[in-house]
Design an enzyme around this catalytic site. Sequence first.
Site, PDB file in Angstrom:
ATOM      1  N   ASP A   1       1.944   8.254  -0.868  1.00  0.00           N
ATOM      2  CA  ASP A   1       1.735   7.148  -1.803  1.00  0.00           C
ATOM      3  C   ASP A   1       3.039   6.519  -2.278  1.00  0.00           C
ATOM      4  O   ASP A   1       3.146   6.069  -3.424  1.00  0.00           O
ATOM      5  CB  ASP A   1       0.885   7.610  -3.011  1.00  0.00           C
ATOM      6  CG  ASP A   1      -0.407   8.249  -2.568  1.00  0.00           C
ATOM      7  OD1 ASP A   1      -0.997   7.746  -1.597  1.00  0.00           O
ATOM      8  OD2 ASP A   1      -0.817   9.248  -3.179  1.00  0.00           O
TER       9      ASP A   1
ATOM     10  N   LYS B   1       4.064   2.997   1.599  1.00  0.00           N
ATOM     11  CA  LYS B   1       4.253   2.791   3.050  1.00  0.00           C
ATOM     12  C   LYS B   1       3.484   1.566   3.524  1.00  0.00           C
ATOM     13  O   LYS B   1       3.957   0.805   4.358  1.00  0.00           O
ATOM     14  CB  LYS B   1       3.773   4.029   3.831  1.00  0.00           C
ATOM     15  CG  LYS B   1       4.560   5.282   3.524  1.00  0.00           C
ATOM     16  CD  LYS B   1       4.006   6.489   4.267  1.00  0.00           C
ATOM     17  CE  LYS B   1       2.655   6.939   3.775  1.00  0.00           C
ATOM     18  NZ  LYS B   1       2.626   7.515   2.413  1.00  0.00           N
TER      19      LYS B   1
ATOM     20  N   GLY C   1      -4.399   6.491   2.123  1.00  0.00           N
ATOM     21  CA  GLY C   1      -4.858   5.331   1.365  1.00  0.00           C
ATOM     22  C   GLY C   1      -3.667   4.426   1.129  1.00  0.00           C
ATOM     23  O   GLY C   1      -2.722   4.810   0.447  1.00  0.00           O
ATOM     24  N   HIS C   2      -3.681   3.272   1.760  1.00  0.00           N
ATOM     25  CA  HIS C   2      -2.558   2.343   1.622  1.00  0.00           C
ATOM     26  C   HIS C   2      -3.047   1.068   0.955  1.00  0.00           C
ATOM     27  O   HIS C   2      -3.968   0.424   1.452  1.00  0.00           O
ATOM     28  CB  HIS C   2      -1.981   1.976   2.987  1.00  0.00           C
ATOM     29  CG  HIS C   2      -1.628   3.171   3.827  1.00  0.00           C
ATOM     30  ND1 HIS C   2      -0.771   4.145   3.396  1.00  0.00           N
ATOM     31  CD2 HIS C   2      -2.016   3.540   5.064  1.00  0.00           C
ATOM     32  CE1 HIS C   2      -0.652   5.066   4.341  1.00  0.00           C
ATOM     33  NE2 HIS C   2      -1.411   4.727   5.364  1.00  0.00           N
TER      34      HIS C   2
ATOM     35  N   GLN D   1       0.489  10.065   5.057  1.00  0.00           N
ATOM     36  CA  GLN D   1       1.033  11.198   4.303  1.00  0.00           C
ATOM     37  C   GLN D   1       2.567  11.113   4.223  1.00  0.00           C
ATOM     38  O   GLN D   1       3.101  10.030   4.224  1.00  0.00           O
ATOM     39  CB  GLN D   1       0.556  12.543   4.870  1.00  0.00           C
ATOM     40  CG  GLN D   1      -0.935  12.755   4.711  1.00  0.00           C
ATOM     41  CD  GLN D   1      -1.760  11.957   5.702  1.00  0.00           C
ATOM     42  OE1 GLN D   1      -1.546  12.018   6.903  1.00  0.00           O
ATOM     43  NE2 GLN D   1      -2.717  11.194   5.233  1.00  0.00           N
TER      44      GLN D   1
HETATM   45  P1  GDP Z   1       1.069   4.499   0.651  1.00  0.00           P
HETATM   46  O1  GDP Z   1      -0.019   5.492   0.791  1.00  0.00           O
HETATM   47  O2  GDP Z   1       2.427   5.064   0.886  1.00  0.00           O
HETATM   48  O3  GDP Z   1       0.826   3.253   1.461  1.00  0.00           O
HETATM   49  O4  GDP Z   1       1.067   4.043  -0.885  1.00  0.00           O
HETATM   50  P2  GDP Z   1      -0.212   3.668  -1.793  1.00  0.00           P
HETATM   51  O5  GDP Z   1      -0.688   2.326  -1.396  1.00  0.00           O
HETATM   52  O6  GDP Z   1      -1.178   4.791  -1.820  1.00  0.00           O
HETATM   53  O7  GDP Z   1       0.443   3.641  -3.228  1.00  0.00           O
HETATM   54  C1  GDP Z   1       1.478   2.762  -3.553  1.00  0.00           C
HETATM   55  C2  GDP Z   1       1.003   1.829  -4.690  1.00  0.00           C
HETATM   56  O8  GDP Z   1       2.137   1.181  -5.243  1.00  0.00           O
HETATM   57  C3  GDP Z   1       0.103   0.707  -4.242  1.00  0.00           C
HETATM   58  O9  GDP Z   1      -0.834   0.453  -5.253  1.00  0.00           O
HETATM   59  C4  GDP Z   1       1.028  -0.487  -4.049  1.00  0.00           C
HETATM   60  O10 GDP Z   1       0.395  -1.731  -4.255  1.00  0.00           O
HETATM   61  C5  GDP Z   1       2.034  -0.215  -5.131  1.00  0.00           C
HETATM   62  N1  GDP Z   1       3.412  -0.678  -4.863  1.00  0.00           N
HETATM   63  C6  GDP Z   1       4.104  -0.639  -3.689  1.00  0.00           C
HETATM   64  N2  GDP Z   1       5.388  -1.035  -3.882  1.00  0.00           N
HETATM   65  C7  GDP Z   1       5.503  -1.332  -5.217  1.00  0.00           C
HETATM   66  C8  GDP Z   1       6.583  -1.747  -6.049  1.00  0.00           C
HETATM   67  O11 GDP Z   1       7.711  -1.937  -5.612  1.00  0.00           O
HETATM   68  N3  GDP Z   1       6.297  -1.905  -7.393  1.00  0.00           N
HETATM   69  C9  GDP Z   1       5.060  -1.681  -7.924  1.00  0.00           C
HETATM   70  N4  GDP Z   1       4.894  -1.851  -9.229  1.00  0.00           N
HETATM   71  N5  GDP Z   1       4.028  -1.280  -7.157  1.00  0.00           N
HETATM   72  C10 GDP Z   1       4.238  -1.091  -5.832  1.00  0.00           C
HETATM   73  P1  IMO Z   2      -0.983   8.476   2.063  1.00  0.00           P
HETATM   74  O1  IMO Z   2      -0.900   8.119   3.507  1.00  0.00           O
HETATM   75  C1  IMO Z   2      -1.113  11.635  -0.951  1.00  0.00           C
HETATM   76  C2  IMO Z   2      -2.903  15.454   0.259  1.00  0.00           C
HETATM   77  C3  IMO Z   2      -4.199  15.844  -0.407  1.00  0.00           C
HETATM   78  C4  IMO Z   2      -4.070  17.368  -0.395  1.00  0.00           C
HETATM   79  C5  IMO Z   2      -3.372  17.633   0.949  1.00  0.00           C
HETATM   80  C6  IMO Z   2      -4.303  18.030   2.066  1.00  0.00           C
HETATM   81  O2  IMO Z   2      -1.823   7.549   1.257  1.00  0.00           O
HETATM   82  O3  IMO Z   2       0.368   8.724   1.482  1.00  0.00           O
HETATM   83  P2  IMO Z   2      -6.066  16.685   3.529  1.00  0.00           P
HETATM   84  O4  IMO Z   2      -7.331  15.965   3.122  1.00  0.00           O
HETATM   85  O5  IMO Z   2      -5.083  15.836   4.226  1.00  0.00           O
HETATM   86  O6  IMO Z   2      -6.357  17.969   4.253  1.00  0.00           O
HETATM   87  O7  IMO Z   2      -5.411  17.142   2.122  1.00  0.00           O
HETATM   88  O8  IMO Z   2      -2.704  16.417   1.287  1.00  0.00           O
HETATM   89  N1  IMO Z   2      -2.917  14.118   0.910  1.00  0.00           N
HETATM   90  C7  IMO Z   2      -2.310  13.042   0.392  1.00  0.00           C
HETATM   91  N2  IMO Z   2      -1.639  12.854  -0.760  1.00  0.00           N
HETATM   92  N3  IMO Z   2      -1.198  10.624  -0.073  1.00  0.00           N
HETATM   93  C8  IMO Z   2      -1.838  10.792   1.101  1.00  0.00           C
HETATM   94  O9  IMO Z   2      -1.832   9.860   2.077  1.00  0.00           O
HETATM   95  C9  IMO Z   2      -2.464  12.027   1.371  1.00  0.00           C
HETATM   96  N4  IMO Z   2      -3.175  12.522   2.403  1.00  0.00           N
HETATM   97  C10 IMO Z   2      -3.427  13.799   2.116  1.00  0.00           C
HETATM   98  O10 IMO Z   2      -4.293  15.346  -1.719  1.00  0.00           O
HETATM   99  O11 IMO Z   2      -3.195  17.781  -1.415  1.00  0.00           O
HETATM  100 MG    MG Z   3      -1.577   6.307  -0.314  1.00  0.00          MG
END
Ligand code: GDP
Ligand code: IMO
Ligand code: MG
Length: 436
Positions: A13, A16, A40-41, A227
């Site tokens: 998170d 990416k 989850g992106h 991840q």
């Molecule tokens: P990922 O799994 O690595 O793709 O990240 P996620 O989407 O799960 O979580 C990142 C969150 O931060 C999302 O809600 C994005 O919209 C938000 N985000 C990404 N870059 C920035 C930033 O520079 N500033 C802020 N405030 N939010 C950001």
């Molecule tokens: P993105 O791509 C954050 C965590 C789960 C759990 C562990 C194992 O959005 O960064 P799993 O269901 O993969 O067997 O769970 O990994 N986990 C994540 N945490 N971001 C993710 O993906 C994750 N994908 C799995 O919360 O601790």
């Molecule tokens: Mg994510």
Amino acid sequence: MPAIVLVGAQWGDEGKGKATDLLGSSVDYVVKFNGGNNAGHTVVIEKDGKREKYALHLLPSGILSPNCVPVIGNGVVIDLGVLFEELDGLEARGVDTSKLLVSANAHVIPSYNRTIDKVTERFLGKRRIGTTGRGIGPTYADKMNRVGIRIQDLYDEGILRQKVEAALELKNQVLAKIYNTRASAVDDVVEELLAYAARLAPMVADTSLVLGQALDRGDTVLFEAGQATLLDVDHGTYPYVTSSNAVSAGACTGSGVPPTRIDSVIAILKAYTTRVGEGPFPTELHDDNGEFLRKTGAEYGTTTGRPRRCGWMDTVVGRYATRINGVTDFVITKLDVLTGLEKVPVCVAYDVGGVRHDEMPVNQTDFHHATPIYEELDGWWEDITGCRSFEDLPANAQAYVLRVEELIGARVSAIGVGPGRDEIIERFPLKPAVAG
Ligand code: GDP
Ligand code: IMO
Ligand code: MG
């Protein structure tokens, strides 16, 4: 032949999805090489003056870029129901998904593995991993145990039936006798999987060959990790990890593109740290500061909605990510979230039982007992969301980035200052091989 790998530097998170989307417009292929719909992106796009939010789980974030071919590589585990749900959802919003390619060697997540994931967690009780419950772990276990079901099996009903029978022979014993849950019927599983075969057929390809030929032509390929480094099954905080290789090396095994073809590795590093699920997290905050980061950064899981655990930047983790992934460029995201703090602590090393550790401790037990050693940097109050060059940032925000850069040992090429597509400072070109 630029091939770029993009990985998460912490526990996921990091942003990416946003970074991939940023690069998407200038790359020809975006490849998801590990994980599945545990990811989850969130990508936020400005359309007709309005902000539109997209949440992607199984599809690579590059699918939002019209000219980019999205690829699901052999290293991914696919829940076919989720795949089509996600495709339908995007199509309904006007996103063209017709170019998607899916590796014939990728594994599918049969429904029984979602059940096993959930009941196993329940059985583990307080020793649970905190998985996303999507069947990821059991499906990778099947792959290693050589009882997995691959995409190509959907096109040979006899083979598919044999494989489902083989898998269920043991699993049904476990489900019924140990977990006291309903066993799965071979016919039901086969029928469920075959229902997807016709719609999936035009997307199925030898994606390793497609990508090899693309690189031969001089096309640009971006590999997007799900991840992150500390969730990697080999290099993360085992057993509190996911079940795939989320580090840069995973891009090769998960796509069939060899290491000699990779040109650069971009790691995404959040300006602070978050983690979902169980497991050690040295800089975790249980106080008002943690709540401040969760609220300001909207740190709730994109996949499960769980509140993310929050803490300060850990540069021991950052340094480790640099080494394990061979990072050439970092993108620091969410710097805007730190605005308004008097002091911004940065963890520079750990104290384990009175001994200083500058690198990740060898033993997991030490990591569980690591107390962060902080350096306190001065904060800033100015709104930075409108900054578009490094020099626009307040002096203290610049100093924060420069100190982190020094500690993690690779250059910070971009800085996120908001969720929007354009809310980013591009300090150095992210694709040196392309730019050069
Ligand atoms: P990922 O799994 O690595 O793709 O990240 P996620 O989407 O799960 O979580 C990142 C969150 O931060 C999302 O809600 C994005 O919209 C938000 N985000 C990404 N870059 C920035 C930033 O520079 N500033 C802020 N405030 N939010 C950001
Ligand atoms: P993105 O791509 C954050 C965590 C789960 C759990 C562990 C194992 O959005 O960064 P799993 O269901 O993969 O067997 O769970 O990994 N986990 C994540 N945490 N971001 C993710 O993906 C994750 N994908 C799995 O919360 O601790
Ligand atoms: Mg994510």
